[in-house]
Design an enzyme around this catalytic site. Structure first.
Site, PDB file in Angstrom:
ATOM      1  N   PRO A  94       0.815  -1.232   0.000  1.00  0.00           N
ATOM      2  CA  PRO A  94       0.000   0.000   0.000  1.00  0.00           C
ATOM      3  C   PRO A  94       0.848   1.282   0.000  1.00  0.00           C
ATOM      4  CG  PRO A  94      -0.257  -1.215   2.083  1.00  0.00           C
ATOM      5  CD  PRO A  94       0.638  -2.035   1.215  1.00  0.00           C
ATOM      6  N   ASP A 175     -10.486   1.359 -24.759  1.00  0.00           N
ATOM      7  CA  ASP A 175     -10.803   1.111 -23.348  1.00  0.00           C
ATOM      8  C   ASP A 175     -10.987   2.405 -22.575  1.00  0.00           C
ATOM      9  OD1 ASP A 175     -10.706  -1.594 -23.416  1.00  0.00           O
ATOM     10  OD2 ASP A 175      -8.704  -1.776 -22.544  1.00  0.00           O
TER      11      ASP A 175
HETATM   12  N1  ADE Z   1      -0.866  -5.021  -0.214  1.00  0.00           N
HETATM   13  C1  ADE Z   1      -1.680  -4.570   0.742  1.00  0.00           C
HETATM   14  N2  ADE Z   1      -2.418  -3.555   0.299  1.00  0.00           N
HETATM   15  C2  ADE Z   1      -2.054  -3.337  -0.986  1.00  0.00           C
HETATM   16  C3  ADE Z   1      -2.445  -2.415  -1.973  1.00  0.00           C
HETATM   17  N3  ADE Z   1      -3.363  -1.485  -1.739  1.00  0.00           N
HETATM   18  N4  ADE Z   1      -1.856  -2.487  -3.174  1.00  0.00           N
HETATM   19  C4  ADE Z   1      -0.905  -3.405  -3.418  1.00  0.00           C
HETATM   20  N5  ADE Z   1      -0.498  -4.304  -2.533  1.00  0.00           N
HETATM   21  C5  ADE Z   1      -1.063  -4.280  -1.312  1.00  0.00           C
END
Ligand code: ADE
Length: 248
Positions: A94, A175
């Protein structure tokens, strides 16, 4: 394009790439997808892949060692400067740069080997990021339990952009997002379903009018629900946008 996925849950991916466009791309050898169990790269008898965080805190952190060994085995080196050309080592977390259509396009155009490291939400030893990772990628501002579902999103979005992956080359160009706008609405038969009629313009065979209607609808939809995209729309679309504004 070769895609290697490093995960502690290899079973998660058992059938997910065996459908539709990805399956076809695999059969046509446009993409090769391999799933690797991170535990196969451990060196201890318990096949440990994680440990408690230094400094304390909740959860477990993925160890650097199995990831370093896996990257060395897959690329021939664990020195970022020595990766073969076209290699991208992507950590899914994240904390990463947010994935979108232009990042997908960048990977599809520039890479021929992707290694996707599926992190766990508690974290991955930062030395992986410091020494190995070329791109840390997030699929959005929310927290998943791990990078596995994010890896599927990347494989799908990137594979369909590879040359010849789609039946017709124009499909990807049409797309959503490819021109900075959402896609226009689509309809198929019947022309009247429960009293809901397909817009007349789509039935009259006038291709110039149909094209104009599609652009207008794409713009309308983008303006209504994703105004932020209009800032990034390309110059050609900006012309359409300003024209639309003066028309209204
Ligand atoms: N792992 C945990 N959350 C994630 C996210 N939002 N994007 C990619 N990998 C992750």
């Amino acid at each position: 394009m070769k895609i290697d996925i490093l995960t502690i849950f290899p079973e998660f991916f058992r059938e997910v790439f065996d459908f539709g466009i990805i399956r076809r791309a695999k059969l046509a050898k446009i993409v090769e997808i391999n799933i690797h169990d991170l535990r196969d790269f451990t060196t201890d008898k318990h096949r440990m892949v994680d440990d408690r965080p230094f400094g304390g805190g909740d959860g477990m952190v993925l160890n650097a060692q199995p990831i370093f060994d896996a990257i060395e085995s897959l690329t021939g080196t664990c020195e970022r400067a020595n990766y073969p050309k076209g290699t991208k080592i992507i950590l899914l977390s994240p904390q990463g740069r947010v994935f979108n259509q232009s990042v997908a396009r960048e990977f599809a155009d520039e890479a021929n080997h992707l290694v996707l490291i599926c992190g766990r939400y508690e974290g991955v030893d930062e030395r992986v990021n410091d020494a190995l990772v070329t791109d840390e990628i997030s699929i959005g501002d929310y927290v998943l339990s791990g990078g596995e579902s994010a890896a599927i999103v990347l494989v799908d979005a990137i594979t369909r952009l590879l040359p010849h992956a789609l039946g017709s080359e124009t499909s990807a160009a049409n797309d959503s997002f490819s021109d900075g706008l959402l896609d226009c609405p689509h309809y198929t038969r019947p022309a009247d379903f429960r009293g809901m009629r397909v817009p007349e313009v789509l039935l009259n065979g006038n291709h110039a009018e149909i094209e104009k209607w599609r652009k207008e609808k794409a713009l309308e939809k983008t303006q209504k629900i994703r105004k932020d995209l209009l800032k990034g729309a390309n110059r050609q679309q900006s012309t359409v946008i300003s024209q639309h504004k003066t028309d209204n």
